[in-house]
Design a protein around this motif. Structure first.
Motif, short mmCIF file in Angstrom:
data_model
loop_
_atom_site.label_atom_id
_atom_site.label_comp_id
_atom_site.label_asym_id
_atom_site.label_seq_id
_atom_site.Cartn_x
_atom_site.Cartn_y
_atom_site.Cartn_z
N GLY A 36 -16.73 26.08 40.72
CA GLY A 36 -16.16 25.18 41.55
C GLY A 36 -14.80 25.10 42.40
N GLU A 37 -14.12 25.35 41.01
CA GLU A 37 -12.46 25.45 41.09
C GLU A 37 -12.03 26.59 42.22
N LEU A 38 -12.56 27.92 42.37
CA LEU A 38 -12.13 28.70 42.51
C LEU A 38 -13.02 29.27 44.44
N GLU A 39 -14.19 28.18 44.34
CA GLU A 39 -15.05 28.37 45.23
C GLU A 39 -13.48 26.66 46.30
N ALA A 40 -13.21 25.92 45.92
CA ALA A 40 -11.98 24.58 46.48
C ALA A 40 -10.85 25.50 46.77
N LEU A 41 -10.61 26.58 46.23
CA LEU A 41 -9.04 27.63 46.75
C LEU A 41 -9.20 28.82 47.22
N GLN A 42 -10.63 28.65 47.35
CA GLN A 42 -10.87 30.29 48.25
C GLN A 42 -9.99 31.17 47.86
N VAL A 43 -11.08 31.54 46.50
CA VAL A 43 -10.32 33.02 46.17
C VAL A 43 -11.52 33.33 45.91
N VAL A 44 -11.55 34.66 46.63
CA VAL A 44 -12.78 35.95 46.43
C VAL A 44 -12.82 36.27 45.22
N ALA A 45 -13.97 36.50 44.31
CA ALA A 45 -14.27 37.73 43.70
C ALA A 45 -15.34 37.50 42.75
N PRO A 46 -15.65 38.66 42.54
CA PRO A 46 -16.79 39.30 41.59
C PRO A 46 -17.00 38.00 40.83
N PRO A 47 -18.92 37.80 40.93
CA PRO A 47 -19.27 35.97 40.00
C PRO A 47 -18.96 36.52 39.01
N THR A 48 -19.27 38.20 38.77
CA THR A 48 -18.59 38.29 36.38
C THR A 48 -17.41 37.99 36.61
N ALA A 49 -16.08 38.23 36.99
CA ALA A 49 -14.75 38.37 37.10
C ALA A 49 -14.47 36.78 36.45
N ALA A 50 -12.74 37.20 35.83
CA ALA A 50 -12.45 36.09 35.00
C ALA A 50 -10.86 36.06 35.42
N VAL A 51 -11.37 34.59 36.14
CA VAL A 51 -9.96 34.01 37.46
C VAL A 51 -9.11 33.71 36.59
N PRO A 52 -7.87 33.92 36.16
CA PRO A 52 -6.82 33.09 35.03
C PRO A 52 -6.09 32.26 36.13
N VAL A 53 -5.97 30.72 36.13
CA VAL A 53 -5.43 30.18 36.56
C VAL A 53 -3.69 29.30 35.70
N LEU A 54 -3.05 29.03 36.48
CA LEU A 54 -2.66 27.55 35.76
C LEU A 54 -3.19 26.06 35.47
N VAL A 55 -2.28 25.43 34.96
CA VAL A 55 -3.20 23.89 34.57
C VAL A 55 -1.89 23.01 34.41
N LEU A 56 -1.56 21.98 35.10
CA LEU A 56 -0.71 20.86 34.53
C LEU A 56 -1.26 19.41 34.30
N HIS A 57 -1.31 18.83 33.21
CA HIS A 57 -1.24 18.17 32.89
C HIS A 57 0.04 16.81 33.06
N THR A 58 -0.55 15.85 33.72
CA THR A 58 0.25 14.81 33.33
C THR A 58 -0.19 13.48 33.32
N ALA A 59 0.45 12.67 32.10
CA ALA A 59 -0.29 11.57 31.92
C ALA A 59 0.86 10.31 32.06
N PHE A 60 -0.09 9.18 32.27
CA PHE A 60 0.69 8.05 32.27
C PHE A 60 -0.11 6.77 31.99
N HIS A 61 1.12 6.06 31.47
CA HIS A 61 1.03 4.91 30.49
C HIS A 61 1.12 3.39 30.73
N ASP A 62 0.83 2.29 30.20
CA ASP A 62 1.30 1.01 30.80
C ASP A 62 1.77 0.67 29.60
N GLU A 63 1.86 -0.66 28.97
CA GLU A 63 2.08 -1.15 28.45
C GLU A 63 0.80 -1.64 26.95
#
Length: 247
Positions: free
Chosen positions: A198-225
């Motif tokens: 689903g991510e490859l489709e959204a990013l319009q990355v064309v790859a063979p169905p069996t291909a392993a495509v690495p991607v960078l992932v960033l997490h940003t957390a937010f807090h209140d009291e």
């Protein structure tokens, strides 16, 4: 945005213009001030200005253009991080950088099946959370699949979180206005994994169905009291440079 700073170094000069470029105040094709104007603005030597401009050029933010001097370059393969988006909103009120847009804004209630997200939100695995999804684009090219994973207690103050489409103003602003609680941001966490289909489709990355495509992932957390309230997960298309929020 003119001001005079005595004793600034080349890194300070570069950081000033880097921020103006990232905020869109200096648009692609626009000329930076002349060397003499920058010297006067920052009270620095020509050598300092030259070093600062060299930094911007090495980062792909600017280029020499003959009689025009130094101009801002178009950067189709650059995407803002979550922290950079928050910082830009705080500085300018603008949700997008130059050439940036977003699409596919959807909202839903989902069981949290990601152990890392559950831990960051302080909930049990498979507890129900609010998920908001959108895709960021740079010059109409998809760059980031962005998820906002929200603790369900946020709904009590901002039920609009389950509405599809963009929320304006930024939902955290509404939350603070209604509850009096300030939301703070933790430092970004960076990692990598294989992209989903689903991510490859959204990013319009064309790859063979069996291909392993690495991607960078960033997490940003937010807090209140009361503790964690939101986690952003940004998944970047392969081959992108990231503009951080540290400048």
């Amino acid at each position: 945005m003119a001001f005079k700073t005595s004793g600034a170094g080349y890194a300070d000069v570069a950081a000033h213009f880097r921020t103006l470029i990232q905020d869109g105040e200096l648009a692609p094709g626009g000329a930076l001030p002349s060397v003499q104007e920058i010297r006067e603005q920052f009270d620095v030597s020509a050598k300092t200005v030259s070093r600062a401009l060299s930094v911007l050029k090495s980062e792909g933010l600017a280029t020499g253009r003959g009689s025009l001097g130094t101009v801002v370059t178009a950067r189709p393969r650059v995407a803002s991080t979550g922290a950079a988006r928050i910082d830009r909103i705080s500085r300018t009120g603008q949700p997008y950088a130059a050439g940036e847009s977003s699409t596919g804004h959807v909202a839903m209630l989902r069981s949290c099946a990601d152990p890392d997200i559950a831990e960051q939100l302080g909930i049990e695995l498979h507890d129900e959370i609010v998920v908001r999804r959108r895709v960021f684009l740079q010059n109409e090219q998809p760059t980031v699949v962005a998820l906002s994973c929200l603790h369900p207690r946020a709904l009590a103050a901002v039920p609009e979180l389950l509405q599809h489409g963009q929320l304006r103003p930024f939902w955290q602003t509404t939350y603070t206005e209604r509850t009096g609680r300030t939301v703070t941001r933790s430092p970004e966490r960076r990692g990598a994994r294989l992209a989903t289909a689903g991510e490859l489709e959204a990013l319009q990355v064309v790859a063979p169905p069996t291909a392993a495509v690495p991607v960078l992932v960033l997490h940003t957390a937010f807090h209140d009291e009361d503790g964690p309230i939101e986690v952003w997960e940004d998944v970047y298309a392969p081959g992108l440079w990231q503009v951080s929020g540290s400048v």
